[in-house]
Write a protein that holds these residues in place. Structure first.
Motif, PDB file in Angstrom:
ATOM      1  N   GLU A 164       0.837  -1.214   0.000  1.00 25.40           N
ATOM      2  CA  GLU A 164       0.000   0.000   0.000  1.00 25.40           C
ATOM      3  C   GLU A 164       0.867   1.258   0.000  1.00 25.40           C
ATOM      4  O   GLU A 164       0.524   2.250  -0.638  1.00 25.40           O
ATOM      5  CB  GLU A 164      -0.937  -0.002   1.212  1.00 25.40           C
ATOM      6  N   ALA A 165       1.998   1.204   0.719  1.00 30.88           N
ATOM      7  CA  ALA A 165       2.881   2.384   0.754  1.00 30.88           C
ATOM      8  C   ALA A 165       3.418   2.676  -0.641  1.00 30.88           C
ATOM      9  O   ALA A 165       3.458   3.832  -1.073  1.00 30.88           O
ATOM     10  CB  ALA A 165       4.034   2.151   1.728  1.00 30.88           C
ATOM     11  N   ILE A 166       3.820   1.637  -1.364  1.00 32.86           N
ATOM     12  CA  ILE A 166       4.357   1.847  -2.723  1.00 32.86           C
ATOM     13  C   ILE A 166       3.254   2.401  -3.632  1.00 32.86           C
ATOM     14  O   ILE A 166       3.460   3.334  -4.402  1.00 32.86           O
ATOM     15  CB  ILE A 166       4.942   0.540  -3.294  1.00 32.86           C
ATOM     16  N   ARG A 167       2.065   1.812  -3.517  1.00 31.87           N
ATOM     17  CA  ARG A 167       0.961   2.289  -4.375  1.00 31.87           C
ATOM     18  C   ARG A 167       0.650   3.761  -4.091  1.00 31.87           C
ATOM     19  O   ARG A 167       0.465   4.553  -5.013  1.00 31.87           O
ATOM     20  CB  ARG A 167      -0.290   1.430  -4.139  1.00 31.87           C
ATOM     21  N   ASP A 168       0.610   4.128  -2.789  1.00 32.28           N
ATOM     22  CA  ASP A 168       0.222   5.502  -2.434  1.00 32.28           C
ATOM     23  C   ASP A 168       1.364   6.497  -2.650  1.00 32.28           C
ATOM     24  O   ASP A 168       1.159   7.559  -3.209  1.00 32.28           O
ATOM     25  CB  ASP A 168      -0.205   5.576  -0.952  1.00 32.28           C
ATOM     26  N   ALA A 174       2.176  -2.002  -7.209  1.00 33.53           N
ATOM     27  CA  ALA A 174       2.942  -3.123  -6.660  1.00 33.53           C
ATOM     28  C   ALA A 174       1.990  -4.264  -6.307  1.00 33.53           C
ATOM     29  O   ALA A 174       0.832  -4.031  -5.959  1.00 33.53           O
ATOM     30  CB  ALA A 174       3.672  -2.656  -5.407  1.00 33.53           C
ATOM     31  N   GLU A 175       2.503  -5.504  -6.419  1.00 38.16           N
ATOM     32  CA  GLU A 175       1.701  -6.687  -6.086  1.00 38.16           C
ATOM     33  C   GLU A 175       2.552  -7.641  -5.258  1.00 38.16           C
ATOM     34  O   GLU A 175       3.784  -7.590  -5.302  1.00 38.16           O
ATOM     35  CB  GLU A 175       1.247  -7.386  -7.360  1.00 38.16           C
ATOM     36  N   ILE A 176       1.856  -8.546  -4.542  1.00 39.33           N
ATOM     37  CA  ILE A 176       2.592  -9.476  -3.680  1.00 39.33           C
ATOM     38  C   ILE A 176       2.738 -10.825  -4.376  1.00 39.33           C
ATOM     39  O   ILE A 176       1.791 -11.330  -4.980  1.00 39.33           O
ATOM     40  CB  ILE A 176       1.844  -9.684  -2.342  1.00 39.33           C
ATOM     41  N   LYS A 177       3.931 -11.404  -4.242  1.00 47.45           N
ATOM     42  CA  LYS A 177       4.124 -12.792  -4.687  1.00 47.45           C
ATOM     43  C   LYS A 177       4.495 -13.609  -3.455  1.00 47.45           C
ATOM     44  O   LYS A 177       5.478 -13.282  -2.769  1.00 47.45           O
ATOM     45  CB  LYS A 177       5.246 -12.847  -5.730  1.00 47.45           C
ATOM     46  N   TRP A 178       3.691 -14.648  -3.192  1.00 50.67           N
ATOM     47  CA  TRP A 178       3.941 -15.465  -2.013  1.00 50.67           C
ATOM     48  C   TRP A 178       5.369 -16.026  -2.047  1.00 50.67           C
ATOM     49  O   TRP A 178       5.813 -16.403  -3.119  1.00 50.67           O
ATOM     50  CB  TRP A 178       2.918 -16.614  -1.984  1.00 50.67           C
ATOM     51  N   PRO A 179       6.093 -16.111  -0.914  1.00 48.67           N
ATOM     52  CA  PRO A 179       5.607 -15.724   0.401  1.00 48.67           C
ATOM     53  C   PRO A 179       5.831 -14.256   0.755  1.00 48.67           C
ATOM     54  O   PRO A 179       5.033 -13.697   1.490  1.00 48.67           O
ATOM     55  CB  PRO A 179       6.448 -16.610   1.332  1.00 48.67           C
ATOM     56  N   ASN A 180       6.900 -13.642   0.232  1.00 46.49           N
ATOM     57  CA  ASN A 180       7.180 -12.301   0.760  1.00 46.49           C
ATOM     58  C   ASN A 180       7.895 -11.391  -0.228  1.00 46.49           C
ATOM     59  O   ASN A 180       8.670 -10.542   0.172  1.00 46.49           O
ATOM     60  CB  ASN A 180       7.998 -12.392   2.063  1.00 46.49           C
ATOM     61  N   ASP A 181       7.606 -11.573  -1.505  1.00 42.57           N
ATOM     62  CA  ASP A 181       8.212 -10.675  -2.491  1.00 42.57           C
ATOM     63  C   ASP A 181       7.175  -9.655  -2.939  1.00 42.57           C
ATOM     64  O   ASP A 181       5.989  -9.978  -3.045  1.00 42.57           O
ATOM     65  CB  ASP A 181       8.649 -11.450  -3.739  1.00 42.57           C
ATOM     66  N   ILE A 182       7.657  -8.469  -3.250  1.00 41.77           N
ATOM     67  CA  ILE A 182       6.750  -7.486  -3.846  1.00 41.77           C
ATOM     68  C   ILE A 182       7.266  -7.188  -5.251  1.00 41.77           C
ATOM     69  O   ILE A 182       8.463  -6.944  -5.457  1.00 41.77           O
ATOM     70  CB  ILE A 182       6.632  -6.243  -2.956  1.00 41.77           C
ATOM     71  N   LEU A 183       6.356  -7.310  -6.202  1.00 37.85           N
ATOM     72  CA  LEU A 183       6.738  -7.202  -7.607  1.00 37.85           C
ATOM     73  C   LEU A 183       6.111  -5.972  -8.241  1.00 37.85           C
ATOM     74  O   LEU A 183       5.061  -5.495  -7.802  1.00 37.85           O
ATOM     75  CB  LEU A 183       6.250  -8.425  -8.407  1.00 37.85           C
ATOM     76  N   LEU A 184       6.766  -5.523  -9.304  1.00 36.27           N
ATOM     77  CA  LEU A 184       6.201  -4.465 -10.126  1.00 36.27           C
ATOM     78  C   LEU A 184       6.402  -4.926 -11.567  1.00 36.27           C
ATOM     79  O   LEU A 184       7.522  -5.250 -11.952  1.00 36.27           O
ATOM     80  CB  LEU A 184       6.943  -3.148  -9.836  1.00 36.27           C
ATOM     81  N   LEU A 253      -0.383   1.160  11.560  1.00 38.48           N
ATOM     82  CA  LEU A 253      -1.835   0.958  11.421  1.00 38.48           C
ATOM     83  C   LEU A 253      -2.197  -0.528  11.447  1.00 38.48           C
ATOM     84  O   LEU A 253      -3.073  -0.967  12.203  1.00 38.48           O
ATOM     85  CB  LEU A 253      -2.255   1.582  10.088  1.00 38.48           C
ATOM     86  N   TYR A 254      -1.486  -1.326  10.632  1.00 37.92           N
ATOM     87  CA  TYR A 254      -1.844  -2.754  10.534  1.00 37.92           C
ATOM     88  C   TYR A 254      -1.345  -3.558  11.739  1.00 37.92           C
ATOM     89  O   TYR A 254      -1.957  -4.564  12.103  1.00 37.92           O
ATOM     90  CB  TYR A 254      -1.325  -3.354   9.217  1.00 37.92           C
ATOM     91  N   TYR A 255      -0.288  -3.123  12.341  1.00 37.66           N
ATOM     92  CA  TYR A 255       0.198  -3.763  13.573  1.00 37.66           C
ATOM     93  C   TYR A 255      -0.866  -3.570  14.665  1.00 37.66           C
ATOM     94  O   TYR A 255      -1.260  -4.527  15.352  1.00 37.66           O
ATOM     95  CB  TYR A 255       1.530  -3.108  13.954  1.00 37.66           C
ATOM     96  N   ASP A 256      -1.373  -2.348  14.797  1.00 32.61           N
ATOM     97  CA  ASP A 256      -2.412  -2.081  15.804  1.00 32.61           C
ATOM     98  C   ASP A 256      -3.692  -2.868  15.481  1.00 32.61           C
ATOM     99  O   ASP A 256      -4.327  -3.429  16.369  1.00 32.61           O
ATOM    100  CB  ASP A 256      -2.722  -0.577  15.879  1.00 32.61           C
ATOM    101  N   GLU A 257      -4.044  -2.891  14.191  1.00 37.10           N
ATOM    102  CA  GLU A 257      -5.236  -3.638  13.768  1.00 37.10           C
ATOM    103  C   GLU A 257      -5.088  -5.124  14.140  1.00 37.10           C
ATOM    104  O   GLU A 257      -6.005  -5.750  14.678  1.00 37.10           O
ATOM    105  CB  GLU A 257      -5.398  -3.468  12.245  1.00 37.10           C
ATOM    106  N   ASP A 268      -7.335 -10.736   4.225  1.00 37.95           N
ATOM    107  CA  ASP A 268      -8.149 -10.360   3.047  1.00 37.95           C
ATOM    108  C   ASP A 268      -7.375  -9.415   2.136  1.00 37.95           C
ATOM    109  O   ASP A 268      -7.377  -9.563   0.913  1.00 37.95           O
ATOM    110  CB  ASP A 268      -9.439  -9.647   3.485  1.00 37.95           C
ATOM    111  N   LYS A 269      -6.709  -8.450   2.745  1.00 31.28           N
ATOM    112  CA  LYS A 269      -5.955  -7.484   1.933  1.00 31.28           C
ATOM    113  C   LYS A 269      -4.795  -8.179   1.243  1.00 31.28           C
ATOM    114  O   LYS A 269      -4.535  -7.944   0.064  1.00 31.28           O
ATOM    115  CB  LYS A 269      -5.436  -6.340   2.810  1.00 31.28           C
ATOM    116  N   TRP A 270      -4.085  -9.034   1.997  1.00 29.04           N
ATOM    117  CA  TRP A 270      -2.947  -9.756   1.414  1.00 29.04           C
ATOM    118  C   TRP A 270      -3.421 -10.517   0.171  1.00 29.04           C
ATOM    119  O   TRP A 270      -2.787 -10.435  -0.892  1.00 29.04           O
ATOM    120  CB  TRP A 270      -2.351 -10.717   2.452  1.00 29.04           C
ATOM    121  N   GLU A 271      -4.533 -11.247   0.310  1.00 27.83           N
ATOM    122  CA  GLU A 271      -5.013 -12.048  -0.833  1.00 27.83           C
ATOM    123  C   GLU A 271      -5.435 -11.159  -2.002  1.00 27.83           C
ATOM    124  O   GLU A 271      -5.241 -11.514  -3.159  1.00 27.83           O
ATOM    125  CB  GLU A 271      -6.156 -12.964  -0.390  1.00 27.83           C
TER     126      GLU A 271
END
Ligand code: BTN
Length: 322
Positions: A164-168, A174-184, A253-257, A268-271
């Motif tokens: 979300e930080a990259i998008r904003d 940016a998109e996520i590739k399991w398990p922990n890569d972020i791709l563009l 924000l997400y840590y507190d959530e 849900d957001k991850w998926e």
């Protein structure tokens, strides 16, 4: 310039949020004469800040240097806890290694960040290419009151926050590739490495390492097919401090959530940001290769993969081909 003076000046400009701050107000804040203020303003200019000076109005910052040292990160940081304490090192072997050393004494939210890593490391003891002034190489120390088996969820929380930080902040998808890569555009721009210091029933510290390719214009040949940077894809450079601030804000924000309401929203957001979910993929594990449809992840971050015979496999660790 003394770092406390610089800190006070930058804080005053940050509060003004792009408006002018009068020379007298700055003199009062720092506790010096207006002539001395002028000298401090000149020092900021020497460091790459651009400042406008207008008679009877004062000074305002019109642009900041693209650095990720403490002051640049603190101006405009919108968090309560995360990133409030910054340990900046110009050149370091690995921020992850430094964060491990500091973790026991450090307060929660301490961020170790460097302009360059000489021995950055990725998952599975791979090397992590971290050239000077172009990327974000940082490790964040968290101290949640949780048992160690919850730690893998922090990789997923981080992936959501960073995506979300990259998008904003950079305006790219940016998109996520399991398990922990972020791709563009199908190539890797970010890796996440989550490590633990823990007793058998209690986490002492989680160290979240984030490596992000931001402003590189080129990659070594062996990486150029699989890795890219935000600036290569976007066609313009992106201020790194702004990205770090957006990551800290989202992570808080997400840590507190997560601590208040559990993992549901984050899952849900991850998926929804994951490229592989719902698609046919190839998972290469240490025990063999499985082809099938990625159904989703469990609360522990395990990938559910349905093969051609309808059998569902739990994938704990693999390289994924889409
Ligand atoms: C991966 O393999 O994808 C994870 C890469 C993590 C790299 C980051 S850069 C900051 C921190 N320091 C390190 O040495 N590694 C992590």
């Amino acid at each position: 310039m003394q770092s406390s003076v610089k800190h006070k000046l930058l804080e005053a400009f940050s509060k003004a949020d792009g408006d002018f701050v009068s020379g007298q107000a700055l003199a009062d804040i720092i506790g010096c004469s207006r002539t001395a203020v002028w000298k401090h303003i000149e020092s900021l200019r020497q460091e790459g800040f651009e400042l406008e000076a207008v008679r009877k109005k004062g000074y305002r910052i019109t642009s900041k240097p693209d650095k990720v040292s403490e002051n640049e990160l603190l101006i405009g940081l919108e968090t309560v806890r995360l990133g409030k304490k910054v340990v900046f090192i110009e050149s370091v072997e690995s921020t992850q290694k430094e964060a491990h050393k500091l973790a026991e004494e450090a307060e929660e939210g301490t961020l170790v960040i460097a302009e360059e890593q000489t021995a950055g490391r990725g998952r599975m003891t791979r090397e992590w290419h971290s050239p000077k002034y172009t990327g974000i190489w940082m490790s964040l120390i968290l101290k949640p009151n949780l048992p160690p088996y919850k730690a893998p969820q922090f990789t997923l929380i981080t992936a959501v926050a960073v995506t979300e930080a990259i998008r904003d902040a950079a305006g790219v998808m940016a998109e996520i590739k399991w398990p922990n890569d972020i791709l563009l555009n199908g190539k890797k721009i970010t890796g996440i490495l989550t490590e633990l210091q823990a007793d058998s029933d209690q986490i002492r510290s989680i160290i979240i390492g984030i490596g992000m390719n931001v402003n590189q214009r080129q990659f070594p040949e062996e990486l150029s097919n699989i890795a890219t940077s935000i600036s290569i894809e976007k066609g313009e450079t992106v201020p790194r401090a702004k990205l770090v601030q957006a990551i800290m804000k989202n992570l808080e924000l997400y840590y507190d959530e997560y601590m208040t309401n559990g993992f549901g929203l984050i899952k849900d957001k991850w998926e929804s940001y994951a490229i592989s979910i719902g698609r046919h993929i190839i998972a290469r594990t240490v025990t063999g290769t499985i082809r099938g449809k990625a159904l989703g992840i469990t609360d522990e971050g395990v990938l559910k993969l349905q093969d051609e015979n309808g059998m569902i496999h739990d994938i704990y660790s693999a390289d994924i081909e889409i």
